[in-house]
Design a protein around this motif. Sequence first.
Motif, PDB file in Angstrom:
ATOM      1  N   PHE A 331       0.879  -1.276   0.006  1.00 26.78           N
ATOM      2  CA  PHE A 331       0.083   0.008   0.085  1.00 26.78           C
ATOM      3  C   PHE A 331       0.769   1.281  -0.138  1.00 26.78           C
ATOM      4  O   PHE A 331       0.563   2.084  -0.863  1.00 26.78           O
ATOM      5  N   VAL A 332       1.708   1.337   0.856  1.00 31.01           N
ATOM      6  CA  VAL A 332       2.368   2.793   1.059  1.00 31.01           C
ATOM      7  C   VAL A 332       3.222   2.823  -0.292  1.00 31.01           C
ATOM      8  O   VAL A 332       3.433   3.891  -0.880  1.00 31.01           O
ATOM      9  N   PRO A 333       4.206   1.754  -0.457  1.00 26.41           N
ATOM     10  CA  PRO A 333       5.098   1.866  -1.601  1.00 26.41           C
ATOM     11  C   PRO A 333       4.384   2.357  -2.939  1.00 26.41           C
ATOM     12  O   PRO A 333       4.655   3.111  -3.836  1.00 26.41           O
ATOM     13  N   ASP A 334       2.899   1.685  -3.271  1.00 30.65           N
ATOM     14  CA  ASP A 334       2.230   2.147  -4.367  1.00 30.65           C
ATOM     15  C   ASP A 334       1.751   3.734  -4.348  1.00 30.65           C
ATOM     16  O   ASP A 334       2.018   4.389  -5.272  1.00 30.65           O
ATOM     17  N   VAL A 335       1.377   4.097  -2.954  1.00 32.73           N
ATOM     18  CA  VAL A 335       1.222   5.479  -2.917  1.00 32.73           C
ATOM     19  C   VAL A 335       2.327   6.396  -3.171  1.00 32.73           C
ATOM     20  O   VAL A 335       2.422   7.344  -3.901  1.00 32.73           O
ATOM     21  N   GLN A 336       3.392   6.216  -2.576  1.00 35.46           N
ATOM     22  CA  GLN A 336       4.715   6.723  -3.033  1.00 35.46           C
ATOM     23  C   GLN A 336       5.322   6.749  -4.186  1.00 35.46           C
ATOM     24  O   GLN A 336       5.955   7.740  -4.865  1.00 35.46           O
ATOM     25  N   LYS A 337       5.189   5.283  -4.829  1.00 38.10           N
ATOM     26  CA  LYS A 337       5.383   5.526  -6.522  1.00 38.10           C
ATOM     27  C   LYS A 337       4.690   6.292  -7.120  1.00 38.10           C
ATOM     28  O   LYS A 337       5.029   6.904  -8.107  1.00 38.10           O
ATOM     29  N   MET A 338       3.257   6.245  -7.062  1.00 39.40           N
ATOM     30  CA  MET A 338       2.426   7.323  -7.641  1.00 39.40           C
ATOM     31  C   MET A 338       2.831   8.800  -7.494  1.00 39.40           C
ATOM     32  O   MET A 338       2.933   9.668  -8.509  1.00 39.40           O
ATOM     33  N   ARG A 339       3.405   9.316  -6.141  1.00 37.69           N
ATOM     34  CA  ARG A 339       3.675  10.631  -6.003  1.00 37.69           C
ATOM     35  C   ARG A 339       4.961  10.727  -7.059  1.00 37.69           C
ATOM     36  O   ARG A 339       5.253  11.795  -7.499  1.00 37.69           O
ATOM     37  N   ARG A 340       6.005   9.926  -6.975  1.00 35.83           N
ATOM     38  CA  ARG A 340       7.280   9.907  -7.597  1.00 35.83           C
ATOM     39  C   ARG A 340       7.019  10.046  -9.191  1.00 35.83           C
ATOM     40  O   ARG A 340       7.480  10.759  -9.765  1.00 35.83           O
ATOM     41  N   ARG A 341       6.088   9.072  -9.779  1.00 35.69           N
ATOM     42  CA  ARG A 341       5.821   9.309 -11.157  1.00 35.69           C
ATOM     43  C   ARG A 341       5.106  10.830 -11.524  1.00 35.69           C
ATOM     44  O   ARG A 341       5.457  11.123 -12.350  1.00 35.69           O
ATOM     45  N   VAL A 342       4.589  11.370 -10.806  1.00 37.97           N
ATOM     46  CA  VAL A 342       3.963  12.845 -11.048  1.00 37.97           C
ATOM     47  C   VAL A 342       5.042  13.670 -11.255  1.00 37.97           C
ATOM     48  O   VAL A 342       5.206  14.274 -12.108  1.00 37.97           O
ATOM     49  N   VAL A 343       5.958  13.585 -10.271  1.00 34.37           N
ATOM     50  CA  VAL A 343       7.055  14.504 -10.142  1.00 34.37           C
ATOM     51  C   VAL A 343       8.091  14.222 -11.535  1.00 34.37           C
ATOM     52  O   VAL A 343       8.445  14.960 -12.194  1.00 34.37           O
ATOM     53  N   GLU A 344       8.259  12.826 -11.628  1.00 39.03           N
ATOM     54  CA  GLU A 344       8.950  12.627 -12.933  1.00 39.03           C
ATOM     55  C   GLU A 344       8.291  13.062 -14.120  1.00 39.03           C
ATOM     56  O   GLU A 344       9.036  13.253 -15.168  1.00 39.03           O
ATOM     57  N   ASN A 345       7.108  13.284 -14.187  1.00 38.93           N
ATOM     58  CA  ASN A 345       6.560  13.653 -15.581  1.00 38.93           C
ATOM     59  C   ASN A 345       6.665  15.154 -15.748  1.00 38.93           C
ATOM     60  O   ASN A 345       5.839  15.674 -16.672  1.00 38.93           O
ATOM     61  N   ILE A 346       6.914  15.881 -14.824  1.00 40.09           N
ATOM     62  CA  ILE A 346       7.017  17.310 -15.018  1.00 40.09           C
ATOM     63  C   ILE A 346       7.991  17.575 -15.872  1.00 40.09           C
ATOM     64  O   ILE A 346       9.325  17.246 -15.861  1.00 40.09           O
ATOM     65  N   PRO A 347       7.860  18.640 -16.767  1.00 40.31           N
ATOM     66  CA  PRO A 347       8.926  18.935 -17.802  1.00 40.31           C
ATOM     67  C   PRO A 347      10.185  19.597 -17.139  1.00 40.31           C
ATOM     68  O   PRO A 347       9.729  20.455 -15.916  1.00 40.31           O
ATOM     69  N   VAL A 348      11.446  19.069 -17.298  1.00 41.33           N
ATOM     70  CA  VAL A 348      12.349  19.734 -16.486  1.00 41.33           C
ATOM     71  C   VAL A 348      12.433  21.185 -16.610  1.00 41.33           C
ATOM     72  O   VAL A 348      12.760  21.570 -15.119  1.00 41.33           O
ATOM     73  N   ALA A 349      12.193  21.985 -17.340  1.00 37.43           N
ATOM     74  CA  ALA A 349      12.191  23.417 -17.246  1.00 37.43           C
ATOM     75  C   ALA A 349      11.052  24.102 -16.426  1.00 37.43           C
ATOM     76  O   ALA A 349      11.220  25.096 -15.898  1.00 37.43           O
ATOM     77  N   GLU A 350      10.221  23.150 -15.955  1.00 33.16           N
ATOM     78  CA  GLU A 350       9.173  23.560 -15.110  1.00 33.16           C
ATOM     79  C   GLU A 350       9.047  23.158 -13.710  1.00 33.16           C
ATOM     80  O   GLU A 350       8.482  23.673 -12.878  1.00 33.16           O
ATOM     81  N   VAL A 351       9.946  22.333 -13.494  1.00 33.00           N
ATOM     82  CA  VAL A 351      10.027  21.742 -12.078  1.00 33.00           C
ATOM     83  C   VAL A 351      10.217  22.781 -11.008  1.00 33.00           C
ATOM     84  O   VAL A 351       9.409  22.949 -10.051  1.00 33.00           O
ATOM     85  N   GLU A 352      11.159  23.639 -11.050  1.00 34.61           N
ATOM     86  CA  GLU A 352      11.422  24.920 -10.241  1.00 34.61           C
ATOM     87  C   GLU A 352      10.369  25.623  -9.913  1.00 34.61           C
ATOM     88  O   GLU A 352      10.244  26.365  -9.165  1.00 34.61           O
ATOM     89  N   ARG A 353       9.434  25.852 -10.927  1.00 35.80           N
ATOM     90  CA  ARG A 353       8.303  26.808 -10.798  1.00 35.80           C
ATOM     91  C   ARG A 353       6.889  26.112 -10.661  1.00 35.80           C
ATOM     92  O   ARG A 353       5.928  26.882 -10.648  1.00 35.80           O
ATOM     93  N   GLU A 354       6.878  24.594 -10.380  1.00 30.51           N
ATOM     94  CA  GLU A 354       5.697  24.160 -10.103  1.00 30.51           C
ATOM     95  C   GLU A 354       5.081  24.181  -8.723  1.00 30.51           C
ATOM     96  O   GLU A 354       6.069  23.573  -7.833  1.00 30.51           O
ATOM     97  N   LEU A 355       4.017  24.806  -8.605  1.00 32.44           N
ATOM     98  CA  LEU A 355       3.490  25.058  -7.133  1.00 32.44           C
ATOM     99  C   LEU A 355       2.959  23.795  -6.694  1.00 32.44           C
ATOM    100  O   LEU A 355       2.904  23.440  -5.462  1.00 32.44           O
TER     101      LEU A 355
END
Length: 998
Positions: A331-355
């Motif tokens: 359960f916990v790894p699934d939720v954390q993996k989902m969160r990591r996947r969201v971050v990984e899909n952010i364009p590199v140029a926008e990561v620092e500006r993503e609220l």
Amino acid sequence: MTGPGRRSSTFTRLLRHGFTDASAAERLLDGAELSPVRNDPVLLEALGRTADPDLALHGLVRLLEAQPGASARRELLDTVIAAKPLRDRLLGVLGASAALADHLARHPRDWEALVTYEPRDLHPGVEEFERGLAEADDPVSLRVAYRRCLLSIAARDVCGTTDLAETAAELADLATATLRAALVLARAAAPGDAALCRLAVIAMGKCGGHELNYVSDVDVIFVGEAADGADEGKALRAATKLAAHMMRICSETTVEGSIWPVDANLRPEGRNGPLVRTLSSHLAYYQRWAKTWEFQALLKARPIAGDLELGAEYVSAVAPLVWQAAERENFVPDVQKMRRRVVENIPVAEVERELKLGPGGLRDVEFAVQLLQLVHGRADASLRSGTTLDALQALAAGGYVGRTDAVQLDAAYRFLRSMEHRIQLYRLRRTHLVPVVEGDQRRLGRSLGLRTDPVAELNREWKRHAAVVRRLHEKLFYRPLLDAVAQLPSGEVRLSTQAARERLVALGYADPAAALRHLEALASGVTRKAAIQRTLLPVLLGWFADSADPDAGLLNFRKVSDALGKTPWYLRLLRDEGAAAENLARVLSAGRLAPDLLMRAPEAVALLGDGDAGGLAPRGRAHLEQEILSAVGRADSAVQGVTAARGVRRRELFRTAAADIVASYGTEAQPVEADQGALVDLVGGAVSDITAATLAGTLRAVVRDGWGDTLPTRFAIIGMGRFGGHELGYGSDADVLFVHEPREGVDEHEAGRAANAVVSEMRRLLQVPSADPPLLVDADLRPEGKSGPLVRTLKSYEAYYRRWSLGWESQALLRAEPVAGDEDLGRRFVSLVDPLRYPRAGLGDDAVREIRRLKARMEAERMPRGADPKLHTKLGPGGLSDVEWTVQLLQLRYGAEEAGLRTTRTRGALAAARACGLLSEEDAATLDEAWVLATRVRNAVMLVRGRAGDTFPSDPRELAAVGRYLGYGPGHVGDMLDDYRRTGRRARGVVDSLFYGA
């Protein structure tokens, strides 16, 4: 009149009141629309209090221009000057939102909605908004009415009448009223469909959580049932038409723009599933097929439109499933993996500006809160709020989150959400990116009350709050576990023992009671050690939970801490060197081998740091030999010398294992090594170098102890098998041949006795039970095997190979390489065997048939009983034997004419064979992939179990740990085994073609 080069007093006052384009503002104030009030200080001061005085003034002029006549303009101006509440609300909105200024310019009488506030207008709910939308009779008029209501929400927001939570709740209530109005329009357009069905609209996401943004997709799920007497199929089709029409009414663009998209993708099967399902169909899906994230999404489910009774039935039916989600495997790894996947899909140029989605953003807070709700909401109904801030407050009140952490996180979330609101309000566009233009940042900062230096203050506050979220969002889950076992001040609420156990089980701990005992031992007390460990443990617990065996990680950390906790450098290492703590957590929870090596001499933990004493890069053979030979030189006896050599070997094995684990798991500082072949080469080369240096030191120690500086015979050790090929694994024996040559004037029998005595003593000392792992030296590949003498002279080898050598011995000699002892003797041995392993005439047909026959017999006779052949890394299809024998057959046949093939390394020979056209790029890649994978599996098994093995472990936790090492996340062990079989099957096809000639 102002003289040349001088500024007017109005210009100066405009700058002082926050205008950036004072010249343009001066022209607007001098225009006909504002001529009656251009010198009124009240207006200028009110404009100066807005987020963007230039924008507010421009919006006011446009609104005046849009009034139907002079009397209407006078009425507006008189009201603005005379009524402070209206002045603040209207100018506040005009200074914060160009989009609402556009709306007012199109609908110039809508400003009147801001004139008077009844008490009920201060905090309107769904009923009040429904009244505001009641006159809408088509999509266009619905948009106009929606914007009019939105105008009042924005006015209360920018003036501070409502706080963030109240504004978000009002936006959700307005969305509820709007969906209800849209559904009324859809029903009116298709009364026949409406009569056939019951349709409930369930709000999800931020709308369901009563915390909506100004501009956001409104997430919904539709539930449909047949009306009394109606056919279910026809009813569902009718409900689907109504739902789709309702969505279009809100989403489509008209002359008045759109309201917002209605998104139904959180429904079962997402876009591929039916838009409307019956309640029973929803339940069947959630009971059988739903993923963890779908239950997480259902936390916020709330009926808002249509048949509210049916909606309530839906929420009641799915609630038990939501609160059982934490019992799901991984359960916990699934939720954390989902969160990591969201971050990984952010364009590199926008990561620092993503609220919202970036590290330290809003989603970090929301994920952390939802994770805790799902774990503890099963037993505590007070945690079941869909609103993030309410849930956070409930978690703190119940002791599930530290109060200080909750206060800091609440403040950070409110600030970041306020930023998001004001960014969206400007253009009424859906965005979560912090603007880069200075003027936009200035408006944003001023809208949040930052007036001294808005841009600098905004960036400082934003970064500070984001850092708080980054620091707390993961620790939030782990820190209360320490409070549960620590001494807290009176009045502090702690996590109950049962709640702590629930949380540990959710994290993957198999024995939560033991874990709590370890935490108590590590975190209790007032010592500096306990204080530092209390700081570190929340992070360490998260890293342990990311492994296949969190229990072992925590237990091993306690052991290391007990052994080193009083040494100041250990605590300083973990506290101050960023990589050390995470590296240690990865190593301690990855299996048995590395922790066992570390426990034998815990001071080796210093290797995990990034200071002068640290560094996981393997040492070269020359460096290791120098260190070991120096230690042997200082020793008083052979026993002491070999003990020192074995100590260096143990330390270097730990260094290599730690480097392998860290590269395989990845850390914040070091991503996962993508090149699996590079990891295999690293381990094989490092362990082979360690073994060679250990043998060199042992040889020196034994000779010194028995004969002084010079042995009566020259003596060399030849590496064979994986040792000679620089491919040793963690559990490999050292396959060798021993060769000697009597010195001038020394009797051959005396030389032989000395050489045999050296070999016997070396093997004995390297296997003496001690704190260091033994090194098994295997000489079974010597002439005549176990029946032949352990040591031969070079002449004896020459005579044997000339008269009696068999085909398998020539094949074995392909791996022969000197590793220790007399270098000249080693070189002459290699010169002796080169014609055997690289015959000038190649191999005859009979020799090829004999090699194939031996290979087939070995596969049939040596496969362990009960083992799955397809998963056997050595003898199975596409395993090590398949690839190595294929490569070695090419070396025997073509090594004499192709210099590149004359190497002891399998991957090197494979690359050379490809380069000279003996096999295709595709076949070479297939064989290389299979060999690398099989080697990685063997290394993983040794790391995980602490003992060598040629097949996957049967224990589920050990199997999961092997998978984690190979890059397979929780729950994907089946994928790992399928991938291994597939890789082996492809490689076996190449072997059948190249080796067997099929």
